[in-house]
Design a protein around this motif. Structure first.
Motif, mmCIF file in Angstrom:
data_model
loop_
_atom_site.group_PDB
_atom_site.id
_atom_site.type_symbol
_atom_site.label_atom_id
_atom_site.label_comp_id
_atom_site.label_asym_id
_atom_site.label_seq_id
_atom_site.Cartn_x
_atom_site.Cartn_y
_atom_site.Cartn_z
ATOM 1 N N VAL A 66 61.832 0.864 64.882
ATOM 2 C CA VAL A 66 63.290 0.922 64.829
ATOM 3 C C VAL A 66 63.682 2.397 64.883
ATOM 4 O O VAL A 66 63.261 3.168 64.039
ATOM 5 N N ASP A 67 64.447 2.765 65.857
ATOM 6 C CA ASP A 67 64.834 4.169 66.003
ATOM 7 C C ASP A 67 66.331 4.309 65.767
ATOM 8 O O ASP A 67 67.144 3.858 66.562
ATOM 9 N N LEU A 68 66.672 4.927 64.624
ATOM 10 C CA LEU A 68 68.085 5.054 64.268
ATOM 11 C C LEU A 68 68.622 6.439 64.610
ATOM 12 O O LEU A 68 69.717 6.798 64.227
ATOM 13 N N ASP A 69 67.809 7.220 65.306
ATOM 14 C CA ASP A 69 68.200 8.582 65.645
ATOM 15 C C ASP A 69 68.991 8.566 66.955
ATOM 16 O O ASP A 69 68.431 8.367 68.021
ATOM 17 N N GLN A 80 68.291 12.363 69.141
ATOM 18 C CA GLN A 80 67.025 12.657 69.812
ATOM 19 C C GLN A 80 66.108 11.439 69.690
ATOM 20 O O GLN A 80 64.968 11.554 69.267
ATOM 21 N N GLY A 81 66.621 10.299 70.011
ATOM 22 C CA GLY A 81 65.834 9.077 69.867
ATOM 23 C C GLY A 81 64.693 9.029 70.860
ATOM 24 O O GLY A 81 64.684 9.757 71.844
ATOM 25 N N SER A 82 63.695 8.171 70.568
ATOM 26 C CA SER A 82 62.584 8.136 71.511
ATOM 27 C C SER A 82 62.461 6.818 72.259
ATOM 28 O O SER A 82 61.502 6.617 72.986
ATOM 29 N N ILE A 83 63.410 5.894 72.091
ATOM 30 C CA ILE A 83 63.282 4.639 72.835
ATOM 31 C C ILE A 83 64.103 4.665 74.119
ATOM 32 O O ILE A 83 63.590 4.462 75.192
ATOM 33 N N THR A 84 65.395 4.933 73.983
ATOM 34 C CA THR A 84 66.215 4.864 75.192
ATOM 35 C C THR A 84 67.153 6.065 75.285
ATOM 36 O O THR A 84 66.894 7.119 74.714
ATOM 37 N N ILE A 85 68.231 5.892 76.002
ATOM 38 C CA ILE A 85 69.163 6.981 76.281
ATOM 39 C C ILE A 85 69.852 7.461 74.981
ATOM 40 O O ILE A 85 70.057 6.661 74.074
ATOM 41 N N PRO A 86 70.173 8.743 74.878
ATOM 42 C CA PRO A 86 70.871 9.219 73.677
ATOM 43 C C PRO A 86 72.177 8.449 73.450
ATOM 44 O O PRO A 86 72.769 7.939 74.392
ATOM 45 N N GLY A 87 72.592 8.367 72.194
ATOM 46 C CA GLY A 87 73.823 7.660 71.879
ATOM 47 C C GLY A 87 73.589 6.238 71.407
ATOM 48 O O GLY A 87 74.533 5.516 71.121
ATOM 49 N N PRO A 146 57.366 2.007 75.486
ATOM 50 C CA PRO A 146 57.671 1.131 76.617
ATOM 51 C C PRO A 146 59.080 0.548 76.507
ATOM 52 O O PRO A 146 59.585 0.317 75.426
ATOM 53 N N LEU A 147 59.682 0.345 77.654
ATOM 54 C CA LEU A 147 61.088 -0.078 77.680
ATOM 55 C C LEU A 147 61.270 -1.526 78.112
ATOM 56 O O LEU A 147 62.343 -1.884 78.558
ATOM 57 N N ASP A 148 60.230 -2.362 77.981
ATOM 58 C CA ASP A 148 60.357 -3.716 78.538
ATOM 59 C C ASP A 148 61.301 -4.598 77.737
ATOM 60 O O ASP A 148 61.981 -5.431 78.291
ATOM 61 N N ILE A 189 68.756 11.646 79.559
ATOM 62 C CA ILE A 189 69.721 10.869 80.338
ATOM 63 C C ILE A 189 69.292 10.836 81.797
ATOM 64 O O ILE A 189 69.283 9.802 82.449
ATOM 65 N N ARG A 190 68.854 11.994 82.269
ATOM 66 C CA ARG A 190 68.357 12.060 83.645
ATOM 67 C C ARG A 190 67.159 11.142 83.838
ATOM 68 O O ARG A 190 67.062 10.391 84.809
ATOM 69 N N GLU A 191 66.244 11.203 82.865
ATOM 70 C CA GLU A 191 65.041 10.389 82.939
ATOM 71 C C GLU A 191 65.374 8.900 82.962
ATOM 72 O O GLU A 191 64.750 8.111 83.681
ATOM 73 N N TYR A 192 66.396 8.523 82.188
ATOM 74 C CA TYR A 192 66.801 7.112 82.135
ATOM 75 C C TYR A 192 67.204 6.612 83.521
ATOM 76 O O TYR A 192 66.850 5.525 83.933
ATOM 77 N N PHE A 193 67.921 7.446 84.246
ATOM 78 C CA PHE A 193 68.405 7.019 85.562
ATOM 79 C C PHE A 193 67.413 7.297 86.690
ATOM 80 O O PHE A 193 67.331 6.534 87.641
ATOM 81 N N TYR A 194 66.671 8.388 86.598
ATOM 82 C CA TYR A 194 65.836 8.797 87.735
ATOM 83 C C TYR A 194 64.335 8.698 87.473
ATOM 84 O O TYR A 194 63.538 8.978 88.355
ATOM 85 N N GLY A 195 63.941 8.337 86.256
ATOM 86 C CA GLY A 195 62.516 8.233 85.938
ATOM 87 C C GLY A 195 61.937 9.579 85.551
ATOM 88 O O GLY A 195 62.523 10.623 85.821
ATOM 89 N N LEU A 196 60.760 9.526 84.927
ATOM 90 C CA LEU A 196 60.122 10.728 84.397
ATOM 91 C C LEU A 196 59.794 11.716 85.502
ATOM 92 O O LEU A 196 59.893 12.924 85.348
#
Ligand code: ATP
Length: 352
Positions: free
Chosen positions: A150-153, A156-163, A181-183, A272-279
């Motif tokens: 569970v990531d409540l940050d 600087q969270g580590s699961i998905t996009i900031p916010g 993993p983001l599945d 945010i960039r990584e979320y849309f364009y990949g690593l």
């Protein structure tokens, strides 16, 4: 250095319980492999002899329990070997959690005893909280457990996009490059990078996330026994008086890299960039065209509250944290990330 330039290849011999701390250069990726011995990155074992590529700016440590020789190819911002690490105390925490999971698994029909450990990692900014959570999750997964992270940050969270706050089951040790993993994450959108912009909405979302997880655990013995590992930035006073809560104080690793506000903001932009364009820039976002007249855009909660001075004596300013405020579509929306709601009616929206 460009891949293939062999001049930059070098070997590092690590003694037992030592780690190589690396900060990849801002421009070029770095290649690394384990020549002999065994080593891990934040709890995930590195496969022998296979070159792994680490993207620019990544900060990580290659740790060995029994000794290893590492080969690196490329220039780094910094790299050095450390023989003092808190890893023994961290793995001891893992051992205690493992025992509790086994105990929970042994009594699946008892609703209390079947509950595996719930771990909250708290600590000041840049103390290595995310990294510790990651190690505990990877060690647990290596042992065959499926803990829930569970990531409540929201900054600087580590699961998905900031916010966002989010939760996801961890079924395999976390990949040192790809991350969590983001599945199948469960994600709630707060829309800001710090809870303080709308604390009440943050609380509503955390509660909602907790309820959904409780419901899921109720029907799933496996994830119930595995427990969850939470990341929390503040130790709440209530914990102090609770039975059943053990507080373990751990040392910060000397390898944790401090990040100032500017670096954090940059890290968010990269996420945010990584979320849309990949690593590695290997994704292209799909665009959809819609008429403004077909869209309704809302801000959740926040908004100006009536000042205390404007209220009757003794009255508390009340603003519903989930109140929807319609937003005009104009230039101000440029370069903002919005979440798409599944709600059919506006009053169903709670940011999920
Ligand atoms: P925040 O307060 O922003 O939530 P945090 O306490 O969660 O930060 P981490 O994100 O775990 O801190 O660590 C900060 C940075 O230091 C990360 O980039 C992480 O990869 C790096 N780091 C942590 N431990 C080590 C180590 N032993 N060697 C090298 N780098 C490390």
């Amino acid at each position: 250095a460009p891949p293939g330039s062999s001049k930059t290849v070098r070997q590092v011999k690590l003694d037992k319980e030592c780690e190589l701390r690396v900060e990849v250069s801002p421009e070029y990726p770095l290649r690394l492999r384990v020549l002999n011995g065994t080593a891990e990155i934040f709890g995930t074992e590195i496969p022998p002899e296979i070159w792994m590529t680490f993207p620019p700016r990544l900060k990580f440590a290659v740790f060995t329990w029994y000794g290893a020789t590492i080969e690196i190819d490329g220039t780094t911002e910094t790299d050095y070997t450390a023989d003092e690490t808190p890893m023994i105390s961290y793995v001891n925490v893992h051992a205690v959690l493992d025992a509790r999971r086994n105990r929970a698994k042994a009594s699946p029909s008892d609703s209390d005893a079947s509950q595996g450990p719930r771990v909250i990692v708290v600590g000041p900014t840049d103390s290595g909280k995310s990294t510790l959570a990651r190690m505990l999750l990877s060690w647990a997964a290596k042992q065959g457990w499926k803990p829930t992270f569970v990531d409540l940050d929201i900054g600087q969270g580590s699961i998905t996009i900031p916010g966002c706050i989010s939760a996801t089951p961890i079924e395999l040790p976390i990949d040192p490059v790809e991350g969590i993993p983001l599945d199948m994450p469960l994600v709630y959108f707060h829309g800001h990078v710090t809870p303080s912009v709308n604390v009440d909405l943050y609380k509503v979302l955390v509660k909602e996330l907790a309820q959904v997880l409780e419901r899921q655990f109720a029907g799933n013995v496996e994830s119930r026994a595995a427990g969850m590992e939470k990341l929390w930035s503040m130790l709440r006073d209530v914990l102090k008086n609770k039975a059943n809560v053990d507080v373990v104080k751990l040392h910060k690793s000397g390898g944790v890299v401090s990040r100032n506000a500017k670096v954090r903001q940059k890290a968010r932009a990269f996420r945010i960039r990584e979320y849309f364009y990949g690593l590695t820039n290997d994704l292209s976002p799909h665009s959809n065209i819609a008429n403004f007249s077909d869209l309704c855009i809302y801000r959740v909660g926040g908004g100006p509250q009536a000042p205390r001075s404007a209220l009757p004596v003794g009255a508390e300013p009340t603003a519903d944290p989930t109140r929807l405020i319609p937003v005009n579509i104009n230039q101000d929306l440029l370069h903002l990330v919005l979440a798409v709601s599944f709600a059919k009616e506006p009053d169903e929206i709670i940011s999920r």
